[in-house]
Scaffold this active site. Structure first.
Site, PDB file in Angstrom:
ATOM      1  N   ASP A  10     -88.886 -44.518 -10.186  1.00  0.00           N
ATOM      2  CA  ASP A  10     -89.881 -43.511 -10.552  1.00  0.00           C
ATOM      3  C   ASP A  10     -91.111 -44.271 -11.014  1.00  0.00           C
ATOM      4  OD1 ASP A  10     -89.884 -40.714 -12.942  1.00  0.00           O
ATOM      5  OD2 ASP A  10     -91.513 -41.735 -11.886  1.00  0.00           O
ATOM      6  N   ILE A  11     -92.192 -44.159 -10.290  1.00  0.00           N
ATOM      7  CA  ILE A  11     -93.381 -44.978 -10.582  1.00  0.00           C
ATOM      8  C   ILE A  11     -93.948 -44.680 -11.966  1.00  0.00           C
ATOM      9  CG2 ILE A  11     -95.175 -43.467  -9.603  1.00  0.00           C
ATOM     10  CD1 ILE A  11     -96.291 -46.073  -8.241  1.00  0.00           C
ATOM     11  N   ASN A  24    -105.222 -35.953  -4.716  1.00  0.00           N
ATOM     12  CA  ASN A  24    -106.008 -35.200  -3.724  1.00  0.00           C
ATOM     13  C   ASN A  24    -107.480 -35.405  -4.075  1.00  0.00           C
ATOM     14  OD1 ASN A  24    -106.937 -33.073  -5.623  1.00  0.00           O
ATOM     15  ND2 ASN A  24    -104.755 -32.574  -5.661  1.00  0.00           N
ATOM     16  N   GLY A  32     -95.744 -33.335  -6.654  1.00  0.00           N
ATOM     17  CA  GLY A  32     -95.317 -34.669  -6.216  1.00  0.00           C
ATOM     18  C   GLY A  32     -95.576 -35.753  -7.257  1.00  0.00           C
ATOM     19  N   ASP A  34     -98.335 -37.105  -8.001  1.00  0.00           N
ATOM     20  CA  ASP A  34     -99.544 -36.763  -8.775  1.00  0.00           C
ATOM     21  C   ASP A  34     -99.148 -35.973 -10.017  1.00  0.00           C
ATOM     22  OD1 ASP A  34    -102.679 -35.104  -7.737  1.00  0.00           O
ATOM     23  OD2 ASP A  34    -102.217 -36.457  -9.383  1.00  0.00           O
ATOM     24  N   THR A 118     -96.876 -39.561   2.311  1.00  0.00           N
ATOM     25  CA  THR A 118     -95.590 -39.333   2.997  1.00  0.00           C
ATOM     26  C   THR A 118     -94.786 -38.191   2.393  1.00  0.00           C
ATOM     27  OG1 THR A 118     -94.456 -40.960   1.606  1.00  0.00           O
ATOM     28  CG2 THR A 118     -95.431 -41.759   3.681  1.00  0.00           C
TER      29      THR A 118
HETATM   30  N1  APR Z   1     -92.232 -42.077  -8.202  1.00  0.00           N
HETATM   31  C1  APR Z   1     -92.409 -42.683  -6.998  1.00  0.00           C
HETATM   32  N2  APR Z   1     -92.622 -42.015  -5.854  1.00  0.00           N
HETATM   33  C2  APR Z   1     -92.647 -40.668  -5.926  1.00  0.00           C
HETATM   34  C3  APR Z   1     -92.475 -39.949  -7.135  1.00  0.00           C
HETATM   35  C4  APR Z   1     -92.260 -40.723  -8.306  1.00  0.00           C
HETATM   36  N3  APR Z   1     -92.093 -40.146  -9.506  1.00  0.00           N
HETATM   37  N4  APR Z   1     -92.555 -38.614  -6.868  1.00  0.00           N
HETATM   38  C5  APR Z   1     -92.763 -38.505  -5.543  1.00  0.00           C
HETATM   39  N5  APR Z   1     -92.802 -39.730  -4.970  1.00  0.00           N
HETATM   40  C6  APR Z   1     -92.998 -40.075  -3.563  1.00  0.00           C
HETATM   41  C7  APR Z   1     -92.610 -39.048  -2.541  1.00  0.00           C
HETATM   42  O1  APR Z   1     -91.212 -39.130  -2.279  1.00  0.00           O
HETATM   43  C8  APR Z   1     -93.444 -39.498  -1.345  1.00  0.00           C
HETATM   44  O2  APR Z   1     -92.762 -40.517  -0.631  1.00  0.00           O
HETATM   45  O3  APR Z   1     -94.399 -40.233  -3.376  1.00  0.00           O
HETATM   46  C9  APR Z   1     -94.682 -40.105  -1.995  1.00  0.00           C
HETATM   47  C10 APR Z   1     -95.945 -39.262  -1.845  1.00  0.00           C
HETATM   48  O4  APR Z   1     -95.594 -37.887  -1.892  1.00  0.00           O
HETATM   49  P1  APR Z   1     -96.551 -36.805  -2.623  1.00  0.00           P
HETATM   50  O5  APR Z   1     -96.475 -37.006  -4.067  1.00  0.00           O
HETATM   51  O6  APR Z   1     -96.186 -35.475  -2.064  1.00  0.00           O
HETATM   52  O7  APR Z   1     -98.025 -37.218  -2.161  1.00  0.00           O
HETATM   53  P2  APR Z   1     -98.775 -37.017  -0.772  1.00  0.00           P
HETATM   54  O8  APR Z   1     -97.835 -36.840   0.371  1.00  0.00           O
HETATM   55  O9  APR Z   1     -99.774 -38.145  -0.711  1.00  0.00           O
HETATM   56  O10 APR Z   1     -99.520 -35.626  -0.966  1.00  0.00           O
HETATM   57  C11 APR Z   1    -100.570 -35.588  -1.904  1.00  0.00           C
HETATM   58  O11 APR Z   1     -99.646 -33.713  -3.042  1.00  0.00           O
HETATM   59  O12 APR Z   1     -99.074 -33.789  -5.232  1.00  0.00           O
HETATM   60  C12 APR Z   1    -100.053 -33.385  -4.366  1.00  0.00           C
HETATM   61  O13 APR Z   1    -102.080 -33.523  -5.640  1.00  0.00           O
HETATM   62  C13 APR Z   1    -101.338 -34.132  -4.599  1.00  0.00           C
HETATM   63  O14 APR Z   1    -102.560 -32.734  -3.093  1.00  0.00           O
HETATM   64  C14 APR Z   1    -101.970 -34.006  -3.248  1.00  0.00           C
HETATM   65  C15 APR Z   1    -100.788 -34.147  -2.295  1.00  0.00           C
END
Ligand code: APR
Length: 178
Positions: A10-11, A24, A32, A34, A118
């Site tokens: 978990d980052i 975004n 996600g 974010d 992704t």
């Molecule tokens: N730690 C590490 N990786 C994570 C975590 C976490 N806590 N939570 C999610 N991920 C991974 C997901 O499994 C995916 O592989 O981060 C990657 C990116 O997924 P998203 O968070 O959905 O981001 P993205 O696909 O770039 O979409 C961005 O989603 O959350 C909104 O505000 C954001 O509108 C923007 C969009």
């Protein structure tokens, strides 16, 4: 290349000096990773993001990390996947390069990436991994900073795709496979 590695986790718990947020263009939070980063950092992160005036896809902006262990968050809006013929690969590569350039500019030594675009943005993981690894490895070949870069995958399945991709393109021989 011992400066780069792929980990599962978990980052928001990262001990890197800076972590990358898949944001975004409003930079005002979301779901996600974010959502997780904003929840862990606390409301002061959103307050600082409000002062930044958003961010273009493929570019990156830096804030403090507040309640996170990481000192900084580098926010980058990735491309939304539309099939690959709307410049998505170049925009995704630009996300990684922009984050690395910003980290180097600020003298940041350790940087953790999440897998940009992704999740909600639908970028197919194997295609994204190829773009991400090439952007990271090309940058590290020419720049001493950051000293350590990790791809922090949320699942083992995602990490395996990154490892397979890295081994395909960068494992000079079997001793260097991840
Ligand atoms: N730690 C590490 N990786 C994570 C975590 C976490 N806590 N939570 C999610 N991920 C991974 C997901 O499994 C995916 O592989 O981060 C990657 C990116 O997924 P998203 O968070 O959905 O981001 P993205 O696909 O770039 O979409 C961005 O989603 O959350 C909104 O505000 C954001 O509108 C923007 C969009």
């Amino acid at each position: 290349m011992d400066r780069f590695s792929i980990v599962v986790g978990d980052i928001t718990g990262s001990d890197a000096e800076a972590i990358v947020n898949a944001a975004n263009t409003t930079l005002l939070g979301g779901s996600g990773v974010d959502g997780a980063i904003h929840a862990a950092a606390g409301p002061a992160l959103l307050a600082e993001c409000r002062t930044l005036g958003g961010c273009e896809t493929g570019r990156a902006k830096l804030t403090a990390g507040y309640r996170l262990r990481a000192k900084y968050v580098i926010h980058t809006p990735g491309p939304i996947w539309h099939g690959g013929d709307r410049g998505e690969p170049a925009l995704l590569a630009s996300c990684y390069r922009s984050c690395l350039e910003l980290a180097e500019e600020r003298g940041i030594r350790t940087l953790d990436f999440c897998s940009i675009s992704t999740g909600v943005y639908g970028y197919p993981l194997p295609l994204a991994a190829t773009v991400a690894l090439r952007a990271i490895m090309d940058f590290l070949a020419d720049h001493p900073l950051p000293e350590r870069v990790r791809m922090v995958c949320h699942t083992e399945a995602a990490a395996e795709i990154y490892r397979q991709t890295w081994n395909l393109w960068y494992a000079a021989d079997k001793d260097h496979r991840l």
